[in-house]
Design a protein around this motif. Structure first.
Motif, short mmCIF file in Angstrom:
data_model
loop_
_atom_site.label_atom_id
_atom_site.label_comp_id
_atom_site.label_asym_id
_atom_site.label_seq_id
_atom_site.Cartn_x
_atom_site.Cartn_y
_atom_site.Cartn_z
N ILE A 102 51.11 35.50 41.81
CA ILE A 102 51.62 36.86 41.90
C ILE A 102 52.34 37.24 40.62
O ILE A 102 52.13 38.31 40.04
N GLU A 103 53.20 36.33 40.15
CA GLU A 103 53.97 36.60 38.93
C GLU A 103 53.06 36.73 37.71
O GLU A 103 53.29 37.58 36.84
N ALA A 104 52.01 35.91 37.66
CA ALA A 104 51.07 35.99 36.54
C ALA A 104 50.36 37.33 36.51
O ALA A 104 50.17 37.94 35.45
N ALA A 105 49.97 37.82 37.69
CA ALA A 105 49.29 39.11 37.77
C ALA A 105 50.23 40.24 37.36
O ALA A 105 49.82 41.19 36.70
N ILE A 106 51.49 40.14 37.76
CA ILE A 106 52.47 41.17 37.39
C ILE A 106 52.66 41.20 35.88
O ILE A 106 52.68 42.27 35.26
N ASN A 107 52.78 40.04 35.26
CA ASN A 107 53.00 39.95 33.81
C ASN A 107 51.81 40.46 33.01
O ASN A 107 51.96 40.92 31.88
N LYS A 108 50.62 40.39 33.61
CA LYS A 108 49.42 40.85 32.92
C LYS A 108 49.10 42.30 33.21
O LYS A 108 48.16 42.86 32.66
N GLY A 109 49.91 42.90 34.09
CA GLY A 109 49.60 44.25 34.58
C GLY A 109 49.41 45.29 33.51
O GLY A 109 48.54 46.16 33.62
N ASP A 110 50.24 45.25 32.46
CA ASP A 110 50.13 46.27 31.42
C ASP A 110 49.38 45.77 30.20
O ASP A 110 49.37 46.41 29.16
N LYS A 111 48.72 44.62 30.33
CA LYS A 111 48.03 44.03 29.18
C LYS A 111 46.51 44.00 29.36
O LYS A 111 45.77 43.93 28.39
N ILE A 112 46.05 44.03 30.61
CA ILE A 112 44.61 43.96 30.88
C ILE A 112 44.08 45.35 31.22
O ILE A 112 44.63 46.05 32.06
N LYS A 113 43.02 45.72 30.56
CA LYS A 113 42.43 47.04 30.77
C LYS A 113 41.55 47.00 32.02
O LYS A 113 40.50 46.36 32.04
N THR A 114 41.99 47.67 33.07
CA THR A 114 41.27 47.69 34.34
C THR A 114 41.08 49.12 34.80
O THR A 114 41.98 49.94 34.69
N SER A 115 39.89 49.41 35.30
CA SER A 115 39.57 50.77 35.76
C SER A 115 39.46 50.80 37.28
O SER A 115 38.95 49.86 37.90
N SER A 116 39.94 51.87 37.89
CA SER A 116 39.78 52.09 39.32
C SER A 116 38.69 53.12 39.53
O SER A 116 38.71 54.20 38.93
N LEU A 117 37.71 52.79 40.38
CA LEU A 117 36.55 53.65 40.60
C LEU A 117 36.35 53.86 42.09
O LEU A 117 36.69 52.99 42.91
N LEU A 118 35.78 54.99 42.45
CA LEU A 118 35.44 55.27 43.84
C LEU A 118 34.00 55.76 43.88
O LEU A 118 33.67 56.82 43.33
N TYR A 119 33.12 54.98 44.49
CA TYR A 119 31.72 55.36 44.63
C TYR A 119 31.49 55.98 46.00
O TYR A 119 31.96 55.46 47.02
#
Length: 279
Positions: A102-119
């Motif tokens: 959980i902590e690793a994901a939080i720390n990477k939150g603003d560093k990994i480029k992720t897109s949210s999509l709705l099909y």
């Protein structure tokens, strides 16, 4: 996958910028058993054919992506200041996701480029599916979704969202903290008390236990969640999701094809949640 229930239920933490499409619905309580999730033919097909033994690593991957999106959109790594992040962390704890992950994901939150999509998808027989995706490669994901549609008879088509309403969803156990069962009649009384609009009873795919889903207007989500918690209900998840406005009945053949499509979608690690309007 419920992460379907995990993540229909995970339901629903998808993007705040979509909330402007909603108005404030009236507080009408619907008690028709025919409308309750978990008691129709489609839910039983999903239960039988759905991926009941989803790998924990796949679930954790999806939750990690939800954390990253919550951090990016909420602007804070502090769950006390970021309600969306707090909701996701609660879901992580419900499936025993390691604190370090959980902590690793939080720390990477603003560093990994992720897109949210709705099909928006239409399938044989006229049903609609909404597919929520979190991915670091939109082009690849679009290709994968189209391939699944081609194999299982679906079609990506705009307009499917009009068959759903964006709602707040708080999922609780059908037993209170003392272990006493909560009947549907009692749940409906609680819905009125906490300001929810509807209650749906549903069977959780992973352990076949019953749960109750309190449906509410988006702005009321936090209020409903906190009031249910204060009344001694055991919260399983809370967030935003799509509730069908109308439903479609399918033939056995179309039902089988739809179930296969659902399986293929939920096996994709970038698919967070799938909503449908199949009766």
């Amino acid at each position: 996958m419920s992460v379907g229930s995990i993540l229909q239920r995970v339901n629903g933490l998808f993007r705040p910028h979509m909330l402007t499409f909603l108005h404030y619905p009236s507080h009408t309580i619907h008690a028709s058993c025919a409308a309750l999730a978990g008691h129709n033919k489609w839910s039983k097909v999903k239960h039988v054919k759905g991926p009941k033994d989803v790998a924990r690593s796949q679930i954790f991957h999806k939750l990690s992506m939800l954390i990253r999106i919550a951090v990016k959109e909420g602007g804070s790594t502090n769950p006390e200041l970021n309600r969306s992040l707090a909701n996701v962390i609660e879901q992580c704890r419900n499936v025993s996701m390691p604190k370090a992950s959980i902590e690793a994901a939080i720390n990477k939150g603003d560093k990994i480029k992720t897109s949210s999509l709705l099909y928006e998808v239409r399938g044989p027989g006229g049903y609609t599916m909404l597919i929520e995706v979190l991915t670091d490669n939109s082009k690849r994901m679009s290709s994968e979704i189209r391939h699944i549609m081609n194999v299982h008879g679906g079609l990506i088509a705009e307009g499917g969202r009009h068959n759903f309403e964006r709602k707040g969803i708080v999922t609780v156990s059908d037993k209170d903290q003392s272990g006493s069962p909560i009947t549907l009649d009692k749940a409906l009384e609680l819905a009125i008390e906490v300001g929810a609009e509807d209650v749906q009873e549903e069977e959780e795919e992973e352990n076949e236990k019953m749960m109750l889903k309190f449906i509410c207007a988006v702005p009321s989500l936090h209020q409903v969640r906190e009031k249910l918690k204060s009344l001694g209900l055991c919260l399983l998840s809370s967030g935003l999701g799509y509730i069908p406005v109308t439903t479609v009945e399918l033939s056995d053949e179309d039902m089988e094809q739809a179930s296969q499509m659902l399986q293929a979608l939920k096996d994709n690690e970038d698919v967070v949640q799938v909503y449908d309007n199949i009766a």
